[in-house]
Motif scaffolding. Structure first.
Motif, PDB file in Angstrom:
ATOM      1  N   ARG A 250       0.852  -1.187   0.000  1.00  0.00           N
ATOM      2  CA  ARG A 250       0.000   0.000   0.000  1.00  0.00           C
ATOM      3  C   ARG A 250       0.886   1.234   0.000  1.00  0.00           C
ATOM      4  O   ARG A 250       1.877   1.290   0.709  1.00  0.00           O
ATOM      5  N   TYR A 251       0.503   2.206  -0.782  1.00  0.00           N
ATOM      6  CA  TYR A 251       1.202   3.485  -0.813  1.00  0.00           C
ATOM      7  C   TYR A 251       0.245   4.575  -0.391  1.00  0.00           C
ATOM      8  O   TYR A 251      -0.932   4.555  -0.735  1.00  0.00           O
ATOM      9  N   ARG A 252       0.768   5.501   0.362  1.00  0.00           N
ATOM     10  CA  ARG A 252       0.002   6.684   0.780  1.00  0.00           C
ATOM     11  C   ARG A 252       0.890   7.884   0.517  1.00  0.00           C
ATOM     12  O   ARG A 252       1.984   7.981   1.065  1.00  0.00           O
ATOM     13  N   ILE A 253       0.438   8.771  -0.323  1.00  0.00           N
ATOM     14  CA  ILE A 253       1.209   9.960  -0.644  1.00  0.00           C
ATOM     15  C   ILE A 253       0.804  11.074   0.315  1.00  0.00           C
ATOM     16  O   ILE A 253      -0.372  11.406   0.444  1.00  0.00           O
ATOM     17  N   ILE A 254       1.794  11.597   1.003  1.00  0.00           N
ATOM     18  CA  ILE A 254       1.573  12.693   1.934  1.00  0.00           C
ATOM     19  C   ILE A 254       2.407  13.864   1.449  1.00  0.00           C
ATOM     20  O   ILE A 254       3.640  13.787   1.418  1.00  0.00           O
ATOM     21  N   PRO A 255       1.768  14.935   1.035  1.00  0.00           N
ATOM     22  CA  PRO A 255       2.541  16.092   0.563  1.00  0.00           C
ATOM     23  C   PRO A 255       3.454  16.625   1.662  1.00  0.00           C
ATOM     24  O   PRO A 255       3.070  16.685   2.824  1.00  0.00           O
ATOM     25  N   VAL A 256       4.660  16.967   1.291  1.00  0.00           N
ATOM     26  CA  VAL A 256       5.610  17.509   2.252  1.00  0.00           C
ATOM     27  C   VAL A 256       5.256  18.962   2.519  1.00  0.00           C
ATOM     28  O   VAL A 256       5.123  19.764   1.601  1.00  0.00           O
ATOM     29  N   THR A 257       5.083  19.254   3.777  1.00  0.00           N
ATOM     30  CA  THR A 257       4.810  20.632   4.186  1.00  0.00           C
ATOM     31  C   THR A 257       5.985  21.122   5.016  1.00  0.00           C
ATOM     32  O   THR A 257       6.855  20.344   5.413  1.00  0.00           O
TER      33      THR A 257
END
Length: 90
Positions: free
Chosen positions: A53-60
């Protein structure tokens, strides 16, 4: 047989759900995401085909500064290791 391949991003990078599905499909075919990501290209490493499973979390700025450490620890506690890619991995 090649151990690493480059593939163009098939979707706009803001379409997280489609990107996650594409990365999961690649893992099912035996290609896992590496930390080499360019603006329009992604590198994969040959592996055994697997369900991932992949979950993309934008870098803040908060993540980059470490303010999201509790969130990252929570993911890892439940078996979802965080893999930083691109500039964050360096």
């Amino acid at each position: 047989m090649k151990e690493k391949i480059w593939r163009p991003l098939p979707f706009d990078v803001t379409q997280f759900d489609r990107m996650e599905s594409w990365l999961e499909d690649m893992a099912q075919k035996g290609w896992l995401l590496t930390d080499e990501i360019l603006p329009l290209l992604v590198q994969f490493q040959r592996s055994e085909p697997r369900h991932r499973r992949y979950r993309i979390i934008p870098v803040t700025d908060r993540i980059a500064s470490g303010a999201e450490e509790d969130e990252i620890n929570l993911y890892e506690t439940y078996g979802f290791p965080i893999e930083l890619t691109g500039e964050m991995a360096k």
